[in-house]
Motif scaffolding. Sequence first.
Motif, short mmCIF file in Angstrom:
data_model
loop_
_atom_site.label_atom_id
_atom_site.label_comp_id
_atom_site.label_asym_id
_atom_site.label_seq_id
_atom_site.Cartn_x
_atom_site.Cartn_y
_atom_site.Cartn_z
N ASP A 248 9.87 50.39 -42.97
CA ASP A 248 9.86 50.70 -44.40
C ASP A 248 11.21 50.48 -45.06
O ASP A 248 11.31 50.50 -46.29
CB ASP A 248 9.43 52.15 -44.61
CG ASP A 248 8.07 52.44 -44.02
OD1 ASP A 248 7.11 51.73 -44.37
OD2 ASP A 248 7.96 53.36 -43.17
N LEU B 184 14.01 44.85 -46.05
CA LEU B 184 13.56 43.95 -47.10
C LEU B 184 13.32 42.54 -46.56
O LEU B 184 12.42 41.84 -47.01
CB LEU B 184 14.59 43.89 -48.22
CG LEU B 184 14.76 45.17 -49.04
CD1 LEU B 184 16.00 45.08 -49.92
CD2 LEU B 184 13.53 45.42 -49.89
N SER C 2 15.78 38.10 -47.72
CA SER C 2 15.49 38.35 -49.13
C SER C 2 15.84 39.79 -49.48
O SER C 2 15.61 40.71 -48.70
CB SER C 2 14.01 38.09 -49.40
OG SER C 2 13.66 38.56 -50.69
N LEU D 117 14.47 41.00 -52.25
CA LEU D 117 13.43 41.28 -53.23
C LEU D 117 12.58 42.48 -52.82
O LEU D 117 12.30 42.68 -51.65
CB LEU D 117 12.52 40.07 -53.39
CG LEU D 117 13.16 38.78 -53.92
CD1 LEU D 117 12.15 37.66 -53.87
CD2 LEU D 117 13.68 38.99 -55.34
N ARG D 118 12.13 43.24 -53.82
CA ARG D 118 11.15 44.30 -53.58
C ARG D 118 9.73 43.77 -53.67
O ARG D 118 8.81 44.37 -53.10
CB ARG D 118 11.31 45.42 -54.61
CG ARG D 118 12.11 46.63 -54.14
CD ARG D 118 13.52 46.32 -53.81
NE ARG D 118 14.26 47.54 -53.47
CZ ARG D 118 15.55 47.55 -53.24
NH1 ARG D 118 16.24 46.42 -53.29
NH2 ARG D 118 16.16 48.67 -52.91
N LYS D 119 9.54 42.68 -54.38
CA LYS D 119 8.21 42.11 -54.56
C LYS D 119 8.25 40.62 -54.21
O LYS D 119 9.05 39.87 -54.75
CB LYS D 119 7.74 42.28 -56.00
CG LYS D 119 7.40 43.70 -56.39
CD LYS D 119 6.85 43.74 -57.81
CE LYS D 119 6.37 45.14 -58.19
NZ LYS D 119 5.80 45.17 -59.55
N ASP D 120 7.36 40.22 -53.30
CA ASP D 120 7.27 38.81 -52.92
C ASP D 120 5.92 38.61 -52.24
O ASP D 120 5.71 39.06 -51.11
CB ASP D 120 8.41 38.43 -51.98
CG ASP D 120 8.38 36.96 -51.60
OD1 ASP D 120 7.47 36.24 -52.07
OD2 ASP D 120 9.24 36.53 -50.83
N ASN D 121 5.00 37.96 -52.91
CA ASN D 121 3.65 37.76 -52.38
C ASN D 121 3.38 36.30 -52.02
O ASN D 121 2.26 35.81 -52.15
CB ASN D 121 2.59 38.24 -53.39
CG ASN D 121 2.50 39.76 -53.42
OD1 ASN D 121 2.70 40.41 -52.40
ND2 ASN D 121 2.22 40.32 -54.58
N THR D 122 4.41 35.60 -51.56
CA THR D 122 4.25 34.19 -51.23
C THR D 122 3.81 34.03 -49.77
O THR D 122 4.61 33.76 -48.88
CB THR D 122 5.57 33.43 -51.47
OG1 THR D 122 6.63 34.13 -50.78
CG2 THR D 122 5.89 33.37 -52.94
N ASP E 264 3.45 37.78 -44.58
CA ASP E 264 4.70 38.53 -44.47
C ASP E 264 5.24 38.33 -43.06
O ASP E 264 4.89 39.07 -42.13
CB ASP E 264 4.46 40.01 -44.76
CG ASP E 264 5.76 40.78 -44.86
OD1 ASP E 264 6.81 40.26 -44.46
OD2 ASP E 264 5.73 41.93 -45.34
N LYS F 253 17.10 48.30 -47.31
CA LYS F 253 17.03 49.10 -48.53
C LYS F 253 18.09 50.20 -48.50
O LYS F 253 18.30 50.85 -47.48
CB LYS F 253 15.67 49.77 -48.65
CG LYS F 253 14.50 48.84 -48.85
CD LYS F 253 13.21 49.66 -48.94
CE LYS F 253 11.99 48.77 -49.01
NZ LYS F 253 10.73 49.56 -49.03
#
Length: 476
Positions: free
Chosen positions: A169, A172, A188, A190-195, A198, A219
């Motif tokens: 958790d 990142l 990365s 980034l907190r958001k990455d849906n590419t 995972d 984090k």
Amino acid sequence: MPSTPANVAAAIGRIRAVLGPAGCIEDARDVAPYLVDFRGLYRGATPLVACPASTADVAEVLAICNELGVGVVPHGGNTSYCGGATPHESGDEIVLSLRRMNRVRDVDADNFSMTVEAGCLLADVQTAAEAADRFFPLALGSEGSCQIGGNLSTNAGGLNAVRYGVARDLALGLEVVLADGRVIDGLSNLRKDNTGYDLRDLFIGAEGTLGVITAASLKLFPRLRTIETAFVAVPGIGAAVQLLARMRAATGDAVTSFEYLPRIAVELATHHVPGVTDPIERPYEAYVLCEVATARDDPQLRGLLEAALGQALEDGLALDAVIAESLAQRAALWKLRESVPEAQRAEGASIKHDVSVPVAALPRFVPEATAAVLAIVPAGRMVAYGHVGDGNLHFNVSVPLGEDGSAFLAHAPAIHEAVHEIVRRYRGSISAEHGIGRLKREALARHRSHVDLDVMRAIKQALDPRGILNPGKVLP
């Protein structure tokens, strides 16, 4: 594919050329610490400990070993409880130590993130975050010697998981070297990455069997400015679970740690570890060490804690309590908690379990599992302690007083199976935070479904078709 002596010798020669003398440990005395696991369960052998200083070095070492079919055992701080970083006794595997890759590459306070190399000590990661007025919450008793790469590879939990989660958790992104030497640059912030898939989560908890983590983006959180710590006597595990819910509600979910200690754990720690004292004069059956914290200067937090404990005392969920009045008192309470593993080792042989069940199931699980153990060793001494806040107990049993340790340890397979069967019934885990390693390979086969294992093997085959990465670990 088993390696041959000729291939091992060829790999060593080429690795020497890549890493130079500073990157190769070959003297028997210097190699020795890498051959025995933390608990002394396994003793292996290796002709070489490779110590790369960069990701490029790791890539070259793995490419060489993959070409020649030579096994590679990633090695961090050697605090594994399951033999996950110990080479095989055959002596035909290379140990890959990440200790030289210990740089903090970047701290981005505004993004609440940092990038560190896998060989960084966990304590140094915490210190670097604090220097930037930030907080990295992963906290373990071994934080002065364990490395962040190993923490991620075993998905370590620790003392603050109830609020901040486990290692998974807190990551990142990762930089990972694959078996054939290719590098996944996934650092990365980034907190958001849906590419797509995972990839990061493939390697966290994989114990170096799918790739070698060389760096991680982590984090960070606001630095804690108000911390209150209480040591509370409770009637038992059921009351502890109810108290946890009360404390979370009363403090606005400010509980960061909630640790359970039976009386025997306190007695062992005060008896065996110098400087450990019992915070409450009168003995009770069980205790919790509870910590609440906020990222602001909050003079009301102590009042909330006191009010919650006062109500718990009235309701019989708490029997007595001590709140730390100073940093020294807080440190003394934590010393008691963190001394339990050392004290149990000093007491003699023990059979250990690192299990988790849903928090609400703990009041049923503990007496059931205790009865199952005592049916096998009636005089066994139960030392079930740990992270009640997230359902993770170190459900251990110490050798009966006056009994031979070897005879007691002969009961280990039956005890493990009895405890694990009850864990399965509650849909829990047989390894909450210490991984599988070599110790729990066969137990994993009984605990996970055939479909789960088929998928795991397919992933292993896709990423490490020659089977060079940490051979004989995790997968049965």
